[in-house]
Design a protein around this motif. Structure first.
Motif, PDB file in Angstrom:
ATOM      1  N   HIS A 311       2.170  23.519  36.779  1.00  0.00           N
ATOM      2  CA  HIS A 311       3.449  24.075  36.343  1.00  0.00           C
ATOM      3  C   HIS A 311       4.594  23.371  37.065  1.00  0.00           C
ATOM      4  O   HIS A 311       4.480  23.002  38.237  1.00  0.00           O
ATOM      5  CB  HIS A 311       3.512  25.580  36.632  1.00  0.00           C
ATOM      6  CG  HIS A 311       2.536  26.379  35.822  1.00  0.00           C
ATOM      7  ND1 HIS A 311       2.712  26.628  34.483  1.00  0.00           N
ATOM      8  CD2 HIS A 311       1.379  26.996  36.162  1.00  0.00           C
ATOM      9  CE1 HIS A 311       1.715  27.365  34.031  1.00  0.00           C
ATOM     10  NE2 HIS A 311       0.888  27.598  35.029  1.00  0.00           N
ATOM     11  N   ARG A 315       9.095  26.464  35.709  1.00  0.00           N
ATOM     12  CA  ARG A 315       8.122  27.297  35.013  1.00  0.00           C
ATOM     13  C   ARG A 315       7.388  28.210  35.991  1.00  0.00           C
ATOM     14  O   ARG A 315       7.090  29.365  35.666  1.00  0.00           O
ATOM     15  CB  ARG A 315       7.128  26.416  34.249  1.00  0.00           C
ATOM     16  CG  ARG A 315       6.310  27.205  33.231  1.00  0.00           C
ATOM     17  CD  ARG A 315       5.701  26.317  32.180  1.00  0.00           C
ATOM     18  NE  ARG A 315       4.860  25.291  32.763  1.00  0.00           N
ATOM     19  CZ  ARG A 315       4.977  24.002  32.509  1.00  0.00           C
ATOM     20  NH1 ARG A 315       5.916  23.563  31.695  1.00  0.00           N
ATOM     21  NH2 ARG A 315       4.165  23.125  33.066  1.00  0.00           N
ATOM     22  N   ALA A 316       7.114  27.726  37.205  1.00  0.00           N
ATOM     23  CA  ALA A 316       6.468  28.581  38.205  1.00  0.00           C
ATOM     24  C   ALA A 316       7.346  29.778  38.547  1.00  0.00           C
ATOM     25  O   ALA A 316       6.871  30.910  38.680  1.00  0.00           O
ATOM     26  CB  ALA A 316       6.160  27.764  39.466  1.00  0.00           C
ATOM     27  N   ILE A 319       7.350  32.225  35.666  1.00  0.00           N
ATOM     28  CA  ILE A 319       6.091  32.981  35.643  1.00  0.00           C
ATOM     29  C   ILE A 319       6.159  34.151  36.616  1.00  0.00           C
ATOM     30  O   ILE A 319       5.762  35.281  36.294  1.00  0.00           O
ATOM     31  CB  ILE A 319       4.904  32.056  35.987  1.00  0.00           C
ATOM     32  CG1 ILE A 319       4.613  31.114  34.818  1.00  0.00           C
ATOM     33  CG2 ILE A 319       3.649  32.865  36.330  1.00  0.00           C
ATOM     34  CD1 ILE A 319       3.614  30.031  35.146  1.00  0.00           C
ATOM     35  N   MET A 358       0.145  31.367  30.580  1.00  0.00           N
ATOM     36  CA  MET A 358       0.227  30.745  31.900  1.00  0.00           C
ATOM     37  C   MET A 358      -0.844  29.667  32.065  1.00  0.00           C
ATOM     38  O   MET A 358      -0.599  28.613  32.654  1.00  0.00           O
ATOM     39  CB  MET A 358       0.062  31.814  32.984  1.00  0.00           C
ATOM     40  CG  MET A 358       0.281  31.311  34.395  1.00  0.00           C
ATOM     41  SD  MET A 358       0.282  32.660  35.604  1.00  0.00           S
ATOM     42  CE  MET A 358      -1.445  33.175  35.540  1.00  0.00           C
ATOM     43  N   PRO A 362       0.491  24.389  31.073  1.00  0.00           N
ATOM     44  CA  PRO A 362       0.417  23.029  31.644  1.00  0.00           C
ATOM     45  C   PRO A 362      -0.290  22.047  30.728  1.00  0.00           C
ATOM     46  O   PRO A 362       0.089  20.877  30.641  1.00  0.00           O
ATOM     47  CB  PRO A 362      -0.371  23.240  32.953  1.00  0.00           C
ATOM     48  CG  PRO A 362      -0.202  24.678  33.282  1.00  0.00           C
ATOM     49  CD  PRO A 362      -0.139  25.376  31.973  1.00  0.00           C
TER      50      PRO A 362
END
Length: 388
Positions: A311, A315-316, A319, A358, A362
């Motif tokens: 990620h 994006r992390a 999340i 999730m 990726p």
């Protein structure tokens, strides 16, 4: 609600406008974070962002003193909310500034956190009751209430401090947690015909505004970090709202909701902040297991593991926002409804979809990424390889 919205807006606007000035001051003052092996930023970045957040908090409290309803909340009986937040917050900010500039030792920071909790207690912000399994409140004498209050304050501050490892992560997570506390208290009071004015709700509103105002400067790529000045401040405010909410609602007045809403203030912050709390416990266990100090830094936090899965930083962070928001919304919904099965089913369904996205994100991003052009290979030598 209008006075709460005005308070949030003032905190957000003042924090947003002060942050560029604080950034320039941090550069001049020498409070910058140099890149380390465990960091994700690659250039020196100013810290002290918490100073701008504290400015937003102070401005919001000053404005609140001029509002007819909020004026009563700030000095409500034995709890002097405004004075407690300013004194304890000011102490934490001073310690944070010293740490962001000179990196003071962990024991000094711990002593400052305990002192801030002591200011809360002296101003009336303390755990006085806890709920029993049968739904009745158990009064806590000072012998138990005082150390429990200190524990909640110190644990919350350090949990927030532990998660402050990615751009925008701590401000977003705490902002979501504060918003959940705000809506929990406001909606439950409204639905049961109780007053919506309380120090806990005001503290949560101020915290929402401070986080919202700082986030545009702190989201990836961050132009400034909140530093320990900010992470300890927002952890302190989050703990204050939680403590004041505990025992605010009489189970006898909540009817069918009797037990669960009474537990929510104690459950909400650990649940919403489950990521930093779990991360903190894992870090302490991991480091002590290796014979190191629990405060020794490493690159094995949960957000680092998300980066390892592929990620991006943004994006992390998103999340983490998703999971915190899902837990917060589920708990607030449960506290204001009798349809526990419906809430649980919807939350579980969204959680399953979240896990799938999730894991897949990726891989999808890797497929969509343009293939790198092949590098021309150097001409091979015609000479035979050296047998040695």
């Amino acid at each position: 609600m209008r006075e709460y919205l005005l308070t949030i807006l003032v905190a957000a606007l003042v924090t947003y406008l002060l942050t560029p000035a604080v950034r320039r001051f941090a550069v001049w003052f020498g409070a910058q974070a140099a890149p380390r092996d465990r960091d994700v930023h690659t250039i020196p970045t100013p810290r002290l962002g918490g100073l701008a957040m504290f400015g937003g908090v102070v401005a919001a409290l000053v404005v609140a003193t001029g509002l007819p309803e909020m004026k009563r909340v700030l000095a409500n009986g034995d709890i002097t909310v405004g004075k407690a937040l300013l004194l304890a917050g000011g102490l934490i900010v001073l310690i944070g500034i010293a740490d962001d500039r000179w990196e003071i030792d962990a024991l000094t920071k711990f002593a400052g956190q305990v002192a801030a909790a002591g200011i809360f207690i002296m101003q009336g912000i303390q755990l006085y009751v806890i709920p029993l399994p049968n739904g009745t409140p158990l009064s806590l004498p000072p012998t138990y209430g005082v150390p429990l209050t200190v524990l909640v304050v110190v644990a919350t501050i350090n949990a927030v401090n532990f998660i402050d490892g990615l751009d925008g992560l701590a401000a977003g997570v705490v902002g979501i947690a504060a918003m959940a506390l705000f809506f929990y208290a406001y909606l439950l009071s409204k639905s049961n015909g109780l007053t919506t004015l309380s120090g806990a709700t005001l503290t949560a509103a101020v915290l929402v505004g401070a986080c919202a105002g700082f986030l545009p400067h702190n989201f990836n790529p961050a132009r400034i970090f909140m530093g320990d000045t900010g992470s300890m401040l927002i952890g302190l405010l989050l703990s204050a709202s939680t403590i004041m909410l505990t025992g605010q609602f009489d189970p006898a007045l909540l009817g069918a909701y009797k037990l669960f809403p009474f537990w929510v203030p104690l459950l909400l912050v650990p649940a919403v902040a489950a990521v930093p709390f779990v991360d903190m416990l894992l870090a302490v266990w991991r480091r002590t297991n290796q014979g190191r100090s629990p405060f020794a830094p490493d690159k094995l936090h949960l957000h680092h593991r998300l980066l390892e899965l592929g990620h991006s930083v943004r994006r992390a962070v998103l999340i983490m926002y998703f999971w915190v928001g899902l837990v917060a919304a589920g708990l607030v919904w449960l506290a204001n409804t009798n349809s526990q099965l419906l809430v649980t089913s919807v939350t579980a369904g969204i959680a399953v979809a979240g896990v799938a996205v999730m894991v897949a994100a990726p891989r999808v991003a890797a497929r969509r990424a343009p293939a790198e052009p092949e590098q021309p290979q150097p001409p091979r030598s015609r000479e035979p390889a050296n047998p040695l």
